[in-house]
Design an enzyme around this catalytic site. Structure first.
Site, mmCIF file in Angstrom:
data_model
loop_
_atom_site.group_PDB
_atom_site.id
_atom_site.type_symbol
_atom_site.label_atom_id
_atom_site.label_comp_id
_atom_site.label_asym_id
_atom_site.label_seq_id
_atom_site.Cartn_x
_atom_site.Cartn_y
_atom_site.Cartn_z
ATOM 1 N NE ARG A 286 -2.613 0.805 3.517
ATOM 2 C CZ ARG A 286 -3.316 0.483 4.614
ATOM 3 N NH1 ARG A 286 -4.549 0.024 4.507
ATOM 4 N NH2 ARG A 286 -2.778 0.616 5.806
ATOM 5 C CE LYS B 266 -2.832 4.382 7.221
ATOM 6 N NZ LYS B 266 -4.273 4.362 7.468
ATOM 7 C CD GLU C 8 -12.009 5.571 4.229
ATOM 8 O OE1 GLU C 8 -11.566 4.787 5.079
ATOM 9 O OE2 GLU C 8 -11.337 5.931 3.245
HETATM 10 C C1 LIG Z 1 -5.396 3.526 7.702
HETATM 11 C C2 LIG Z 1 -6.794 3.790 7.305
HETATM 12 C C3 LIG Z 1 -7.806 2.821 7.421
HETATM 13 C C4 LIG Z 1 -7.591 1.482 8.081
HETATM 14 O O1 LIG Z 1 -6.687 0.678 7.386
HETATM 15 P P1 LIG Z 1 -6.020 -0.591 8.098
HETATM 16 O O2 LIG Z 1 -5.082 -1.073 7.065
HETATM 17 O O3 LIG Z 1 -7.091 -1.544 8.407
HETATM 18 O O4 LIG Z 1 -5.362 -0.075 9.331
HETATM 19 C C5 LIG Z 1 -9.073 3.133 6.957
HETATM 20 N N1 LIG Z 1 -9.351 4.341 6.426
HETATM 21 C C6 LIG Z 1 -8.412 5.307 6.299
HETATM 22 C C7 LIG Z 1 -8.784 6.605 5.716
HETATM 23 C C8 LIG Z 1 -7.113 5.054 6.730
HETATM 24 O O5 LIG Z 1 -6.191 6.013 6.602
#
Ligand SMILES: *Cc1c(COP(=O)(O)O)cnc(C)c1O
Length: 341
Positions: free
Chosen positions: A82, A184, A220
């Protein structure tokens, strides 16, 4: 190895400085060898790219002690993947995936005294990140970068049991279609601070963001993916190109199918459907699943039948199974658990 004398169960989610962190620098078109350092501070030029145009991204994962005393991490290869994709979208040189996993292992091993013991509910949180480090004033990608991983012990996410959260439907958008919602990047969090501060002031735990284009579909929250359970026991999660592909959520979908024999589907979810679901949860590394009891849409309340006292029954099974795999109580799928030796 002697553990640090910390009150593990009462740690919060904060920064506790540990002994070693990993650093690698990108210069003249290549990453250097990289290695551990005890220096927790970074000295940057005043014009560093990250400080001007926010060229930075991050990851988050955990290390913990299993029931039989091994120190492990959960699917670090997916964090490496990622971060690679994120870096490409931000015109940063991707950090090599194998080196990422090796760096994770090195940091955990060097700070093994900070990995909380089994049963404490606490974990060692790892924060890989990367930023443009040389002076940049005209808008363009930096030419030098630093990749780092530090770790910090964090307490149990839910002290005294997981209480369902109340969310509100946000009037702000988190991510544009074809924007940066699926990576991210620090920038996605900077712009979410105002909406979350406002939501907290109004008494809500999190914001539910809808799709920016039509405001009819569930996206989300600021930092976790949604998972819903239908009244006939099917697990569903929103499909969208502008949400972050949560590793926890992707793992839970596999757990639902392979371990619990449930139907699990990733599809577009209209906000209008939400009132018909039986259970709702938020998925992310920090809490695995946080149950949601209520969602408020401009005064209109959606109350899930699972209520405000505890997790819904299927959410609970998903939570128990995934944490059971992580803590070594259940057999993991191939490659999910990476032991630190
Ligand atoms: C990090 C993150 C998540 C959760 O991801 P994981 O890999 O399960 O920790 C979900 N939404 C956003 C916007 C994130 O930055």
């Amino acid at each position: 190895m002697e553990k640090k004398d910390l009150d593990w169960a009462s740690l919060g989610f904060g920064y506790v400085q540990t002994e070693q962190r990993y650093v690698s620098n990108f210069k003249d078109g290549k990453w250097d060898e990289g290695g551990l350092t005890t220096d927790a501070n970074i000295v940057l030029n005043e014009c560093a790219g990250v400080l001007q145009y926010a060229q930075t991204c991050f990851e988050g994962l955990k290390a913990y002690t299993t029931e039989d005393g091994r120190i492990v991490t959960f699917r670090p290869d997916l964090n490496a993947d990622r971060m690679y994709t994120t870096a490409q979208r931000l015109e940063m040189p991707p950090f090599p995936k194998e080196k990422f996993v090796e760096a994770v292992k090195a940091v955990v091993k060097a700070n093994a005294a900070y990995v909380p013991p089994y049963g404490s509910g606490a974990t060692l949180y790892l924060r890989p990140y990367m930023f443009g480090s040389n002076p940049v004033i005209g808008v363009k990608p930096a030419t030098e970068y630093q990749f780092r991983i530090f770790c910090t012990p964090v307490g149990p996410y839910f002290k005294g049991g997981a209480k369902p959260l109340t969310l509100c439907v946000s009037d702000f958008d988190r991510a544009a279609p074809h924007g940066t919602g699926n990576i991210k990047a620090g920038l996605n969090y900077a712009m979410s601070l105002h909406p979350i501060v406002e939501a907290h002031k109004a008494g809500y735990a999190e914001n539910m963001y809808l799709d920016a284009a039509t405001r009819t579909k569930v996206e989300e929250t600021g930092g976790a993916n949604f998972l819903f359970v239908t009244k006939d026991g099917k697990v569903v999660t929103p499909k969208s190109n502008s949400i972050l592909p949560s590793i926890t959520r992707r793992s839970l979908m596999i757990v639902a199918k392979e371990y619990l024999g449930l139907e699990a589907e990733e599809r577009e979810i209209y906000f209008d459907e939400v009132k018909d679901f039986a259970e709702c949860g938020l998925c992310g590394t920090a809490a695995v699943i946080s149950p949601v009891g209520k969602i408020v849409d401009h005064g209109k309340e959606i109350c899930f039948p699972s209520g405000m006292d505890e997790m819904g029954p299927i959410t609970r099974k998903l939570y128990d199974t995934l944490t059971g795999i992580q803590m070594g109580r259940l057999d993991p799928p191939e490659g999910w658990i990476v032991e630190i030796k």
